[in-house]
Enzyme design. Structure first.
Site, PDB file in Angstrom:
ATOM      1  N   TYR A  25      13.806 100.079  35.754  1.00 15.90           N
ATOM      2  CA  TYR A  25      12.686 101.156  35.307  1.00 15.90           C
ATOM      3  C   TYR A  25      12.927 102.385  35.660  1.00 15.90           C
ATOM      4  O   TYR A  25      13.552 102.677  36.944  1.00 15.90           O
ATOM      5  CB  TYR A  25      11.337 100.605  35.846  1.00 15.90           C
ATOM      6  CG  TYR A  25      10.586  99.440  35.322  1.00 15.90           C
ATOM      7  CD1 TYR A  25       9.861  99.726  33.920  1.00 15.90           C
ATOM      8  CD2 TYR A  25      10.561  98.099  35.759  1.00 15.90           C
ATOM      9  CE1 TYR A  25       9.258  98.674  33.211  1.00 15.90           C
ATOM     10  CE2 TYR A  25      10.091  97.203  34.967  1.00 15.90           C
ATOM     11  CZ  TYR A  25       9.401  97.367  33.836  1.00 15.90           C
ATOM     12  OH  TYR A  25       8.693  96.268  33.394  1.00 15.90           O
ATOM     13  N   TYR A  29      15.070  91.214  35.519  1.00 15.43           N
ATOM     14  CA  TYR A  29      15.069  91.898  36.730  1.00 15.43           C
ATOM     15  C   TYR A  29      14.577  91.021  37.946  1.00 15.43           C
ATOM     16  O   TYR A  29      13.484  90.255  37.819  1.00 15.43           O
ATOM     17  CB  TYR A  29      14.933  93.369  36.907  1.00 15.43           C
ATOM     18  CG  TYR A  29      13.379  93.486  36.534  1.00 15.43           C
ATOM     19  CD1 TYR A  29      12.344  93.378  37.558  1.00 15.43           C
ATOM     20  CD2 TYR A  29      12.885  93.832  35.325  1.00 15.43           C
ATOM     21  CE1 TYR A  29      11.137  93.619  37.368  1.00 15.43           C
ATOM     22  CE2 TYR A  29      11.401  94.106  35.046  1.00 15.43           C
ATOM     23  CZ  TYR A  29      10.698  93.918  36.172  1.00 15.43           C
ATOM     24  OH  TYR A  29       9.362  94.166  35.618  1.00 15.43           O
ATOM     25  N   ARG A  55      11.642  88.541  36.592  1.00 14.14           N
ATOM     26  CA  ARG A  55      10.970  88.644  35.587  1.00 14.14           C
ATOM     27  C   ARG A  55      11.740  88.341  34.310  1.00 14.14           C
ATOM     28  O   ARG A  55      12.903  89.041  34.142  1.00 14.14           O
ATOM     29  CB  ARG A  55      10.298  90.108  35.250  1.00 14.14           C
ATOM     30  CG  ARG A  55       9.415  90.668  36.532  1.00 14.14           C
ATOM     31  CD  ARG A  55       8.268  89.680  36.503  1.00 14.14           C
ATOM     32  NE  ARG A  55       7.535  89.180  35.554  1.00 14.14           N
ATOM     33  CZ  ARG A  55       6.880  89.789  34.323  1.00 14.14           C
ATOM     34  NH1 ARG A  55       6.454  90.968  34.666  1.00 14.14           N
ATOM     35  NH2 ARG A  55       6.219  89.102  33.426  1.00 14.14           N
ATOM     36  N   HIS A  75      10.552  91.606  29.149  1.00 16.41           N
ATOM     37  CA  HIS A  75       9.562  91.897  28.520  1.00 16.41           C
ATOM     38  C   HIS A  75       8.952  93.336  28.437  1.00 16.41           C
ATOM     39  O   HIS A  75       9.842  94.178  28.975  1.00 16.41           O
ATOM     40  CB  HIS A  75       8.339  91.264  29.584  1.00 16.41           C
ATOM     41  CG  HIS A  75       8.154  92.176  30.864  1.00 16.41           C
ATOM     42  ND1 HIS A  75       9.341  91.876  31.802  1.00 16.41           N
ATOM     43  CD2 HIS A  75       7.779  92.894  31.319  1.00 16.41           C
ATOM     44  CE1 HIS A  75       8.888  92.674  32.938  1.00 16.41           C
ATOM     45  NE2 HIS A  75       8.080  93.492  32.484  1.00 16.41           N
ATOM     46  N   HIS A  87       5.548  95.914  28.234  1.00 16.27           N
ATOM     47  CA  HIS A  87       4.248  95.909  28.529  1.00 16.27           C
ATOM     48  C   HIS A  87       3.676  96.785  27.358  1.00 16.27           C
ATOM     49  O   HIS A  87       3.961  97.657  26.698  1.00 16.27           O
ATOM     50  CB  HIS A  87       3.874  96.866  29.576  1.00 16.27           C
ATOM     51  CG  HIS A  87       4.444  96.423  31.055  1.00 16.27           C
ATOM     52  ND1 HIS A  87       3.779  95.605  31.923  1.00 16.27           N
ATOM     53  CD2 HIS A  87       5.793  96.221  31.322  1.00 16.27           C
ATOM     54  CE1 HIS A  87       4.490  95.296  33.012  1.00 16.27           C
ATOM     55  NE2 HIS A  87       5.615  95.791  32.721  1.00 16.27           N
TER      56      HIS A  87
END
Lengths: 248, 204
Positions: free
Chosen positions: A114, A153, A163, A166, A168
């Protein structure tokens, strides 16, 4: 941005099925330990304050707001990763399209990183990828955007939790009580079934509802895969207005 | 008439995660250049009737630690007790008062809103509710957005008769929704996610 009160706006929404949603306190996802309320929720009948809500039909969205491959490009080149189109329809529980509502989305880059100052994962940042965008649904409730597939990640929860890939999502609807945040996963990803955050949901069918389907028909040949992710918001119980209204 | 039955299930919620600010307030978290401004950062865009106020809403977890990764949205009536009227899709007019705000929690766990004091809105019983602001709170560790309201300390009489406050059987817990007046035009509300002072959250 402005508000809208639909006729019948005082009419109740269907009660939220709290067993379909994750509970507040889910020990497998450790961050809930000190953040989950312990008291029962106060059941509140419908009032104008929560049955109305903001609308965004007249917000001027930028031309690249729904293009994550280009909207943060620093040098004019595309973001790195597997190119794809994510699209779908926002509906309510009565299966009616929800038009002119804001859909926002954010994600990690293709390496699972991120763009955030608190993010410490060693995967590289992509200088041309910001990782977020937004759309307003069309008159039939559809949204679409272009992006790269996010990477899986690791995250600090258990000793070695990962995770699944995905994205959000944040969605508004037409009543403040419809407000929803969720996450979209990818069909066929075995990581889904190992994730403590996914596992906060009890019902496998509910997890399936968060899984986007590969859509070969809408693939752009020689360019981008397509995934379809429909989103269902709470619907209104009122019957007397049902012939009149979008998203009644 | 038959009771209507939903034909689809609502999409289940998932946590907003630790990086909700990337998607919802990117300029706040140092990703400039994509959106001109963060949506909801300004609620007043011109001449507006009513008292200008600041709402400081602080999020605190069950260990007493402020949440610096949370996000709060508010929705409220204008000074006359009306919600902003509909605007045609794709028209360019931004209302002078939007009624909707979104703010990230800062390093002290505080989401700060510059707004106006709302007027009274009729409740389900036909009587005016006390002035209030509806809140929606998300963060890492919150699996489904938390809904509650903010009321005002200096509206004691209206609060006494408020439809929603009176639904809270334990009178002491009503205080968890009432913002303290700090000085002229400044109100502060602590949202306790759990613990002795846990805020009353709603199932609406």
């Amino acid at each position: 941005m402005s508000g809208i009160i639909l006729p019948g706006a005082d009419g109740a929404l269907y009660q939220r099925d709290r067993a379909w949603h994750p509970a507040a306190d889910t020990p497998g996802y450790k961050s809930t330990t000190f953040r989950a309320p312990k008291h029962s929720l106060l059941a509140l009948g419908p009032t104008k304050s929560e049955m109305s809500g903001p609308t965004f039909g007249h917000e001027k969205l930028g031309a690249l707001d729904n293009d994550l491959i280009r909207n943060f490009s620093q040098d004019g080149s595309d973001a790195i990763g597997q190119r794809m189109i994510v699209y779908g329809q926002v509906l309510d529980e009565n299966a009616r399209p929800v038009p002119h509502t804001l859909v926002e989305y954010w994600q990690a880059n293709a390496g699972g990183r991120y763009r955030h100052k608190k993010e410490g994962y060693l995967a590289a940042l992509d200088p041309n990828f910001g990782g977020f965008g937004r759309s307003i649904t069309d008159e039939n409730g559809f949204y679409h955007f272009r992006t790269v597939k996010p990477g899986a990640y690791p995250w600090p929860n258990g000793g070695n939790d990962w995770r699944p890939a995905h994205i959000h999502f944040s969605v508004f609807g037409h009543a403040f009580a419809q407000r929803l945040i969720t996450q979209m996963y990818f069909e066929g990803d075995p990581m889904i079934w190992q994730c403590p955050i996914v596992a906060t949901i009890n019902d496998k069918a509910a997890i399936d509802q968060l899984t986007a389907r590969l859509d070969r028909q809408n693939t752009t040949p020689m360019d981008a895969l397509a995934y379809r992710f429909d989103i269902v918001l709470r619907g209104r119980r009122s019957t007397m207005f049902e012939n009149k209204l979008e998203g009644n | 008439m038959l009771h209507p039955v939903p034909t689809l299930k609502e999409t289940p919620s998932q946590t907003a995660g630790p990086y909700v600010h990337i998607g919802m307030t990117p300029n706040f978290c140092d990703i400039p250049g994509v959106y001109a401004t963060d949506m909801g950062s300004t609620m007043i865009n011109g001449e507006v009737e009513g008292e200008r106020i600041t709402l400081n809403i602080r999020l605190i977890d069950g260990a007493g630690v402020p949440l610096n990764d949370g996000l709060v949205e508010i929705w409220q009536a204008d000074a006359s007790g009306s919600f902003v009227s509909p605007t045609a899709p794709n028209s360019n007019s931004v209302p002078a008062f939007t009624g909707w705000g979104r703010q990230p929690a800062n390093g002290d766990g505080v989401a700060a809103f510059e707004t106006i004091k709302p007027g009274r809105v009729a409740g389900p019983d036909g009587k005016p509710m006390a002035p209030h602001v509806s809140l929606w709170i998300v963060a890492r560790g919150i699996n489904i957005g938390l809904q509650t309201r903010l009321y005002f300390e200096d509206e004691a009489e209206a609060n006494e008769g408020d439809f929603v406050l009176n639904k809270i059987m334990d009178k002491r817990r009503r205080q968890t929704l009432i913002a303290r007046k700090e000085n002229a035009g400044r109100y502060h509300l602590d949202i306790h996610l759990q613990g002795e002072k846990e805020t009353v959250f709603f199932d609406i």
